[in-house]
Scaffold this active site. Structure first.
Site, mmCIF file in Angstrom:
data_model
loop_
_atom_site.group_PDB
_atom_site.id
_atom_site.type_symbol
_atom_site.label_atom_id
_atom_site.label_comp_id
_atom_site.label_asym_id
_atom_site.label_seq_id
_atom_site.Cartn_x
_atom_site.Cartn_y
_atom_site.Cartn_z
ATOM 1 N N ASP A 30 0.855 -1.193 0.000
ATOM 2 C CA ASP A 30 0.000 0.000 0.000
ATOM 3 C C ASP A 30 0.891 1.243 0.000
ATOM 4 O O ASP A 30 1.873 1.330 0.744
ATOM 5 C CB ASP A 30 -0.921 -0.001 1.229
ATOM 6 N N VAL A 95 -11.345 2.889 -3.499
ATOM 7 C CA VAL A 95 -11.128 2.225 -4.790
ATOM 8 C C VAL A 95 -12.171 1.114 -4.907
ATOM 9 O O VAL A 95 -12.179 0.166 -4.110
ATOM 10 C CB VAL A 95 -9.702 1.646 -4.896
ATOM 11 N N HIS A 99 -10.537 -5.274 -2.833
ATOM 12 C CA HIS A 99 -9.169 -5.504 -2.373
ATOM 13 C C HIS A 99 -9.180 -5.753 -0.882
ATOM 14 O O HIS A 99 -9.978 -5.168 -0.144
ATOM 15 C CB HIS A 99 -8.271 -4.300 -2.693
ATOM 16 N N HIS A 101 -6.991 -5.415 2.566
ATOM 17 C CA HIS A 101 -5.821 -4.850 3.238
ATOM 18 C C HIS A 101 -5.270 -5.923 4.174
ATOM 19 O O HIS A 101 -6.004 -6.441 5.026
ATOM 20 C CB HIS A 101 -6.200 -3.650 4.104
HETATM 21 P P1 AMP Z 1 -9.620 1.659 0.289
HETATM 22 O O1 AMP Z 1 -9.608 3.034 0.898
HETATM 23 O O2 AMP Z 1 -10.042 0.571 1.234
HETATM 24 O O3 AMP Z 1 -10.423 1.649 -1.008
HETATM 25 O O4 AMP Z 1 -8.127 1.307 -0.062
HETATM 26 C C1 AMP Z 1 -7.455 1.821 -1.150
HETATM 27 C C2 AMP Z 1 -6.000 1.759 -0.800
HETATM 28 O O5 AMP Z 1 -5.253 1.849 -1.993
HETATM 29 C C3 AMP Z 1 -5.515 2.883 0.120
HETATM 30 O O6 AMP Z 1 -4.993 2.315 1.321
HETATM 31 C C4 AMP Z 1 -4.434 3.577 -0.704
HETATM 32 O O7 AMP Z 1 -3.326 3.986 0.075
HETATM 33 C C5 AMP Z 1 -4.050 2.494 -1.705
HETATM 34 N N1 AMP Z 1 -3.493 2.980 -2.951
HETATM 35 C C6 AMP Z 1 -4.013 3.926 -3.765
HETATM 36 N N2 AMP Z 1 -3.245 4.084 -4.856
HETATM 37 C C7 AMP Z 1 -2.224 3.210 -4.735
HETATM 38 C C8 AMP Z 1 -1.095 2.899 -5.537
HETATM 39 N N3 AMP Z 1 -0.853 3.523 -6.703
HETATM 40 N N4 AMP Z 1 -0.236 1.940 -5.106
HETATM 41 C C9 AMP Z 1 -0.455 1.316 -3.940
HETATM 42 N N5 AMP Z 1 -1.518 1.551 -3.127
HETATM 43 C C10 AMP Z 1 -2.389 2.494 -3.518
#
Ligand code: AMP
Length: 115
Positions: A30, A95, A99, A101
């Site tokens: 992340d 997003v 996914h 975490h």
């Molecule tokens: P969520 O808020 O549960 O949808 O998680 C989305 C996660 O994607 C967040 O923890 C962000 O830090 C992570 N994220 C967004 N863009 C990227 C990226 N380019 N590479 C790695 N992690 C990312």
């Protein structure tokens, strides 16, 4: 529908620190880690927006996400881990490409999630 940022990582259109990949999932660090180990495990199939859709549509793929998380927690930490699926915008999902975490390594007592 526009490609998600995770589809762009899967397609190598933007860089990521990829730690595992097979035909069904990809896992990477992340970009804003909330724990000493903070990985994301992402099904490559973009049709599932969140874990409830994945559970209903392909429970075997969800089980594979969980198994991948377990393996990575063992590879990157002591094997114990917290698995978080933010589900819905008001729960912190940003997003809408399902996914997991994977949080591990020195988690704070009482902390419940990725934020
Ligand atoms: P969520 O808020 O549960 O949808 O998680 C989305 C996660 O994607 C967040 O923890 C962000 O830090 C992570 N994220 C967004 N863009 C990227 C990226 N380019 N590479 C790695 N992690 C990312």
């Amino acid at each position: 529908m526009a490609e998600s940022i995770f589809t762009r990582i899967i397609n190598r259109e933007i860089p990521a620190e990829i730690v595992a990949e097979d035909d069904r999932v990809i896992a990477f660090t992340d970009i804003h880690p909330k724990a000493p180990v903070h990985l994301l495990v992402v099904p490559k199939d973009p049709q599932y927006r969140d874990v409830t859709e994945l559970a209903a549509g392909d429970p075997e793929l969800l089980a594979h996400v969980v198994a991948t998380a377990k393996r990575l927690a063992g590879d990157h930490s002591d094997g114990d881990f917290r698995l978080v699926f933010n589900t819905g915008a008001t729960a912190g999902q940003t997003v809408f490409h399902v996914h997991a975490h994977v949080l591990a390594g020195g988690l704070e007592e009482g902390s419940l999630g990725a934020d």
